[in-house]
Design a protein around this motif. Structure first.
Motif, PDB file in Angstrom:
ATOM      1  N   ALA A  26     119.977  75.101  39.671  1.00 61.56           N
ATOM      2  CA  ALA A  26     120.247  75.094  41.242  1.00 61.56           C
ATOM      3  C   ALA A  26     120.036  76.271  41.874  1.00 61.56           C
ATOM      4  O   ALA A  26     119.556  77.098  43.101  1.00 61.56           O
ATOM      5  CB  ALA A  26     121.151  74.237  41.370  1.00 61.56           C
ATOM      6  N   GLU A  31     113.155  74.503  40.360  1.00 61.32           N
ATOM      7  CA  GLU A  31     111.742  73.578  40.109  1.00 61.32           C
ATOM      8  C   GLU A  31     112.405  72.701  39.174  1.00 61.32           C
ATOM      9  O   GLU A  31     112.173  71.257  39.011  1.00 61.32           O
ATOM     10  CB  GLU A  31     111.228  74.036  39.964  1.00 61.32           C
ATOM     11  N   ASP A  34     115.381  70.208  40.061  1.00 59.96           N
ATOM     12  CA  ASP A  34     114.420  68.719  40.943  1.00 59.96           C
ATOM     13  C   ASP A  34     114.165  67.799  40.368  1.00 59.96           C
ATOM     14  O   ASP A  34     114.274  67.226  40.270  1.00 59.96           O
ATOM     15  CB  ASP A  34     114.079  69.033  42.503  1.00 59.96           C
ATOM     16  N   GLU A  35     113.172  68.436  39.597  1.00 58.31           N
ATOM     17  CA  GLU A  35     112.464  68.132  38.937  1.00 58.31           C
ATOM     18  C   GLU A  35     112.617  67.312  36.957  1.00 58.31           C
ATOM     19  O   GLU A  35     111.937  66.079  37.050  1.00 58.31           O
ATOM     20  CB  GLU A  35     110.888  68.290  38.893  1.00 58.31           C
ATOM     21  N   THR A  38     117.974  66.297  37.769  1.00 57.79           N
ATOM     22  CA  THR A  38     119.111  65.964  38.022  1.00 57.79           C
ATOM     23  C   THR A  38     117.411  64.710  39.212  1.00 57.79           C
ATOM     24  O   THR A  38     117.513  64.029  39.912  1.00 57.79           O
ATOM     25  CB  THR A  38     119.118  66.439  39.566  1.00 57.79           C
ATOM     26  N   LYS A  39     116.901  65.002  37.771  1.00 55.54           N
ATOM     27  CA  LYS A  39     115.127  63.731  38.559  1.00 55.54           C
ATOM     28  C   LYS A  39     115.332  62.454  39.265  1.00 55.54           C
ATOM     29  O   LYS A  39     116.695  62.004  38.062  1.00 55.54           O
ATOM     30  CB  LYS A  39     113.880  63.691  37.312  1.00 55.54           C
ATOM     31  N   SER A 191     120.138  71.885  46.873  1.00 57.64           N
ATOM     32  CA  SER A 191     119.062  71.104  47.104  1.00 57.64           C
ATOM     33  C   SER A 191     120.018  69.970  47.136  1.00 57.64           C
ATOM     34  O   SER A 191     120.752  69.895  46.330  1.00 57.64           O
ATOM     35  CB  SER A 191     119.096  71.036  45.175  1.00 57.64           C
ATOM     36  N   ARG A 193     119.337  67.016  45.707  1.00 56.04           N
ATOM     37  CA  ARG A 193     119.717  66.458  44.613  1.00 56.04           C
ATOM     38  C   ARG A 193     120.672  66.362  44.041  1.00 56.04           C
ATOM     39  O   ARG A 193     121.209  66.199  42.930  1.00 56.04           O
ATOM     40  CB  ARG A 193     118.181  66.972  43.445  1.00 56.04           C
TER      41      ARG A 193
END
Length: 221
Positions: A26, A31, A34-35, A38-39, A191, A193
């Motif tokens: 984090a 990126e 997030d992707e 923890t997508k 984030s 996420r």
């Protein structure tokens, strides 16, 4: 405080690893955090659903094993908790909608923030049910259950009898501490996420609570 079991130690090590990596990614590669980390439909989400399901199955198995020895209020309590966690597992993965590639009905397309077949993302009068119920209300319930209830259980005989009567597992202090630590660690992740990891911590710790509560005698004949 009771001695940690081997399962407790493994579970807490798992959370330390997951949250440690979460904080690292984090703050170094948002990126990726997030992707990938923890997508949606990723490891954290599926692991959470699996643990919630395991908690439900554990309680149902105890109900089946002990029902002939227990009173109706005990049966009602344990089945109610099992249902809540089964519902949570289903909601977490939108009842398998994305796994089985099932299209949402028109109602959910029009009233769900993500056009998915689940209740926690429904929008009512412009407000997400998730924010009202699954965030604000759940926060209050967690504070009562994880912090206030264990204290009251230890102090008042009436509370002990009531909790045991309805088969309510009482948190051990190390489980409360683990949840508070996970809550604090969220501050180091920048984030939205990060809540996926918090839900995973919820799944892990509540499975431990149901597996080995303070009042484990409620699961004996």
């Amino acid at each position: 405080m009771k001695t940690l079991t081997r399962t407790d130690k493994v579970a807490y090590f798992f959370l330390i690893l997951i949250f440690g990596l979460g904080i690292y990614y984090a703050n170094t590669d948002l990126e990726y955090f997030d992707e990938f980390y923890t997508k949606e439909d990723g490891f954290a989400e599926y692991c959470t659903a699996f643990l919630l399901l395991c908690s439900s199955i554990l309680l149902i198995s105890r109900f089946i094993k002990l029902q002939e020895f227990k009173k109706n209020l005990w049966k009602l309590g344990i089945l109610a908790i099992a249902f809540v966690f089964l519902f949570g597992a289903g909601e977490e993965i939108s009842w398998g909608q994305r796994i089985f590639n099932i299209e949402s009905t028109q109602f959910f397309k029009e009233n769900n923030a993500q056009a998915e077949t689940n209740l926690h993302n429904l929008v009512v009068d412009g407000k997400k049910v998730n924010k009202i119920i699954f965030s604000q209300l759940l926060t209050g319930i967690l504070v009562i259950y994880l912090i206030i209830a264990p204290f009251l259980y230890r102090k008042f005989e009436g509370i002990r009898k009531l909790a045991n009567l309805f088969a309510v597992p009482i948190v051990q202090w190390h489980q409360t501490i683990a949840f508070l630590i996970c809550t604090g660690l969220l501050l180091f992740m920048r984030s939205d996420r990060k809540w996926e990891l918090y839900e995973l911590a919820f799944g892990v710790i509540f499975f431990l609570i149901f597996l080995n509560p303070l009042n484990k005698s409620i699961y004996s004949k």
